[in-house]
Write a protein that holds these residues in place. Structure first.
Motif, PDB file in Angstrom:
ATOM      1  N   LEU A 209       1.039  -0.983   0.074  1.00 13.60           N
ATOM      2  CA  LEU A 209      -0.046  -0.136  -0.153  1.00 13.60           C
ATOM      3  C   LEU A 209       0.738   1.262   0.010  1.00 13.60           C
ATOM      4  O   LEU A 209       2.062   1.270   0.614  1.00 13.60           O
ATOM      5  CB  LEU A 209      -1.000   0.057   1.216  1.00 13.60           C
ATOM      6  CG  LEU A 209      -0.338  -0.174   2.537  1.00 13.60           C
ATOM      7  CD1 LEU A 209      -1.389   0.450   3.490  1.00 13.60           C
ATOM      8  CD2 LEU A 209      -0.404  -1.583   2.965  1.00 13.60           C
TER       9      LEU A 209
ATOM     10  N   ASP B  90       1.010   7.190   1.125  1.00 10.15           N
ATOM     11  CA  ASP B  90       0.108   8.234   1.094  1.00 10.15           C
ATOM     12  C   ASP B  90      -1.372   7.755   1.359  1.00 10.15           C
ATOM     13  O   ASP B  90      -2.166   8.569   1.823  1.00 10.15           O
ATOM     14  CB  ASP B  90      -0.037   8.620  -0.654  1.00 10.15           C
ATOM     15  CG  ASP B  90      -1.193   9.934  -0.977  1.00 10.15           C
ATOM     16  OD1 ASP B  90      -0.798  10.767  -0.128  1.00 10.15           O
ATOM     17  OD2 ASP B  90      -1.873   9.673  -1.296  1.00 10.15           O
ATOM     18  N   ASP B  91      -1.840   6.474   1.324  1.00  9.82           N
ATOM     19  CA  ASP B  91      -3.052   6.337   1.909  1.00  9.82           C
ATOM     20  C   ASP B  91      -3.030   6.496   3.520  1.00  9.82           C
ATOM     21  O   ASP B  91      -4.406   6.833   3.876  1.00  9.82           O
ATOM     22  CB  ASP B  91      -3.242   4.549   1.925  1.00  9.82           C
ATOM     23  CG  ASP B  91      -3.778   3.992   0.380  1.00  9.82           C
ATOM     24  OD1 ASP B  91      -3.835   5.118  -0.386  1.00  9.82           O
ATOM     25  OD2 ASP B  91      -4.098   2.834   0.297  1.00  9.82           O
ATOM     26  N   SER B  92      -2.206   6.454   4.279  1.00 12.54           N
ATOM     27  CA  SER B  92      -2.138   6.746   5.680  1.00 12.54           C
ATOM     28  C   SER B  92      -2.502   8.388   5.771  1.00 12.54           C
ATOM     29  O   SER B  92      -3.012   8.862   6.779  1.00 12.54           O
ATOM     30  CB  SER B  92      -0.872   6.378   6.508  1.00 12.54           C
ATOM     31  OG  SER B  92       0.106   7.337   5.892  1.00 12.54           O
TER      32      SER B  92
ATOM     33  N   ARG C 137      -4.400  10.049   3.146  1.00  9.97           N
ATOM     34  CA  ARG C 137      -5.566  10.294   2.502  1.00  9.97           C
ATOM     35  C   ARG C 137      -6.536   9.921   3.411  1.00  9.97           C
ATOM     36  O   ARG C 137      -7.913  10.368   3.146  1.00  9.97           O
ATOM     37  CB  ARG C 137      -5.597   9.888   1.252  1.00  9.97           C
ATOM     38  CG  ARG C 137      -4.580  10.419   0.055  1.00  9.97           C
ATOM     39  CD  ARG C 137      -4.740   9.618  -1.206  1.00  9.97           C
ATOM     40  NE  ARG C 137      -5.807   9.621  -1.669  1.00  9.97           N
ATOM     41  CZ  ARG C 137      -6.010   8.618  -2.560  1.00  9.97           C
ATOM     42  NH1 ARG C 137      -5.528   7.562  -2.487  1.00  9.97           N
ATOM     43  NH2 ARG C 137      -7.385   8.488  -2.917  1.00  9.97           N
TER      44      ARG C 137
ATOM     45  N   VAL D  86      -6.835   5.725   8.180  1.00 13.81           N
ATOM     46  CA  VAL D  86      -6.401   4.035   8.220  1.00 13.81           C
ATOM     47  C   VAL D  86      -5.973   3.760   9.648  1.00 13.81           C
ATOM     48  O   VAL D  86      -5.186   4.473  10.253  1.00 13.81           O
ATOM     49  CB  VAL D  86      -5.508   3.613   7.464  1.00 13.81           C
ATOM     50  CG1 VAL D  86      -5.123   2.138   7.386  1.00 13.81           C
ATOM     51  CG2 VAL D  86      -5.798   4.036   5.937  1.00 13.81           C
TER      52      VAL D  86
ATOM     53  N   TYR E 143      -9.284   0.084   6.900  1.00 12.76           N
ATOM     54  CA  TYR E 143      -9.654   1.262   6.202  1.00 12.76           C
ATOM     55  C   TYR E 143     -11.229   1.580   7.004  1.00 12.76           C
ATOM     56  O   TYR E 143     -11.781   0.701   6.879  1.00 12.76           O
ATOM     57  CB  TYR E 143      -9.455   1.309   4.717  1.00 12.76           C
ATOM     58  CG  TYR E 143      -8.527   1.229   4.230  1.00 12.76           C
ATOM     59  CD1 TYR E 143      -7.746   2.386   3.406  1.00 12.76           C
ATOM     60  CD2 TYR E 143      -7.613   0.178   4.111  1.00 12.76           C
ATOM     61  CE1 TYR E 143      -6.543   2.461   2.746  1.00 12.76           C
ATOM     62  CE2 TYR E 143      -6.222   0.189   3.563  1.00 12.76           C
ATOM     63  CZ  TYR E 143      -5.741   1.380   2.854  1.00 12.76           C
ATOM     64  OH  TYR E 143      -4.381   1.451   2.405  1.00 12.76           O
TER      65      TYR E 143
ATOM     66  N   LEU F 172     -13.492   3.185  -1.173  1.00 10.87           N
ATOM     67  CA  LEU F 172     -12.943   2.377  -0.105  1.00 10.87           C
ATOM     68  C   LEU F 172     -13.401   1.183  -0.158  1.00 10.87           C
ATOM     69  O   LEU F 172     -13.046   0.063   0.259  1.00 10.87           O
ATOM     70  CB  LEU F 172     -12.817   2.935   1.398  1.00 10.87           C
ATOM     71  CG  LEU F 172     -12.031   4.076   1.388  1.00 10.87           C
ATOM     72  CD1 LEU F 172     -12.064   4.448   3.025  1.00 10.87           C
ATOM     73  CD2 LEU F 172     -10.608   3.757   1.001  1.00 10.87           C
TER      74      LEU F 172
ATOM     75  N   TYR G  88      -8.828  -1.663  -1.826  1.00 19.03           N
ATOM     76  CA  TYR G  88      -8.592  -1.498  -0.604  1.00 19.03           C
ATOM     77  C   TYR G  88      -8.744  -2.347   0.508  1.00 19.03           C
ATOM     78  O   TYR G  88      -7.808  -2.690   1.393  1.00 19.03           O
ATOM     79  CB  TYR G  88      -9.415  -0.091   0.000  1.00 19.03           C
ATOM     80  CG  TYR G  88      -8.951   1.276  -0.847  1.00 19.03           C
ATOM     81  CD1 TYR G  88      -7.886   1.716  -0.398  1.00 19.03           C
ATOM     82  CD2 TYR G  88      -9.666   1.477  -2.098  1.00 19.03           C
ATOM     83  CE1 TYR G  88      -7.444   2.912  -1.129  1.00 19.03           C
ATOM     84  CE2 TYR G  88      -8.966   2.651  -2.665  1.00 19.03           C
ATOM     85  CZ  TYR G  88      -8.071   3.487  -2.228  1.00 19.03           C
ATOM     86  OH  TYR G  88      -7.524   4.333  -2.994  1.00 19.03           O
TER      87      TYR G  88
ATOM     88  N   ARG H 235      -5.519  -4.312   0.366  1.00 16.18           N
ATOM     89  CA  ARG H 235      -4.466  -3.469   1.248  1.00 16.18           C
ATOM     90  C   ARG H 235      -4.584  -3.698   2.791  1.00 16.18           C
ATOM     91  O   ARG H 235      -3.659  -3.267   3.843  1.00 16.18           O
ATOM     92  CB  ARG H 235      -4.390  -2.197   1.109  1.00 16.18           C
ATOM     93  CG  ARG H 235      -3.935  -1.705  -0.518  1.00 16.18           C
ATOM     94  CD  ARG H 235      -4.210  -0.218  -0.924  1.00 16.18           C
ATOM     95  NE  ARG H 235      -3.758   0.054  -2.098  1.00 16.18           N
ATOM     96  CZ  ARG H 235      -3.756   1.085  -2.751  1.00 16.18           C
ATOM     97  NH1 ARG H 235      -4.166   2.145  -2.109  1.00 16.18           N
ATOM     98  NH2 ARG H 235      -3.594   1.223  -3.974  1.00 16.18           N
TER      99      ARG H 235
END
Length: 171
Positions: free
Chosen positions: A111, A114-116, A118, A121, A144, A152, A157, A160
């Motif tokens: 993953l 950047d997911d953390s 945006r 999470v 998520y 999501l 997702y 991930r």
């Protein structure tokens, strides 16, 4: 195209700022209990040779966040509680762009860091206010907030969301 590049640059700048401003965890402290999570790779803080080791007490000392969401793995909505993934990454001084999450059975999920930024999470350590045993996706589970955005609720997702998490390798 220029607008989308500006947007990308702004997002990356925000991500860097957010990681730098995240609460300082006590990653430099030595774990007192059993190590449940190891963060290695492109990090700037360590409490062991080239890595950060966390016990459950260290993860519980970070600010805790909860949400209730449906998942593909349970028939009913479940409440997940733990530190935000971004706070764990900040505690390790993460400097990379990609996280390889590795589970106890060596399952690997990739993953973007950047997911953390945006999304909120959670590195869940509790489900429905109780510690998660290994037989029920514990002791740690990347979750998520699936119900918060339609985006999501997709295989991207869900894939991930590593459970029985043991390590994060940062590239």
């Amino acid at each position: 195209m220029l607008l989308s590049r500006r947007h990308l640059i702004a997002c990356l700048a925000a991500a860097t700022t957010a990681l730098a401003a995240a609460p300082a965890a006590h990653a430099q402290d030595q774990p007192k209990g059993r190590v449940v999570l190891t963060v290695s790779g492109k990090i700037s803080k360590a409490n062991a040779a080239g890595k950060v080791e966390f016990d459950m007490e260290m993860l519980a000392a970070l600010p805790q966040h909860s949400f209730t969401t449906m998942t593909p793995w349970y028939k009913e909505p479940r409440k997940f509680t733990g530190p935000l993934l971004r706070d764990v990454l900040a505690a390790a001084g993460v400097q990379g762009k990609v996280i390889k999450a590795v589970a106890l059975n060596d399952y690997k999920a990739e993953l973007p860091v950047d997911d953390s930024i945006r999304f909120p999470v959670v590195l869940a350590r509790l489900m429905d206010d109780k510690p998660m045993p290994v037989r029920d996706k514990g002791p740690l589970f990347i979750v998520y907030p699936y119900d918060s955005q339609e985006t999501l609720r997709s295989e991207r997702y869900y894939n991930r969301s590593a459970w029985q998490l043991k390590s994060l390798e940062i590239e």
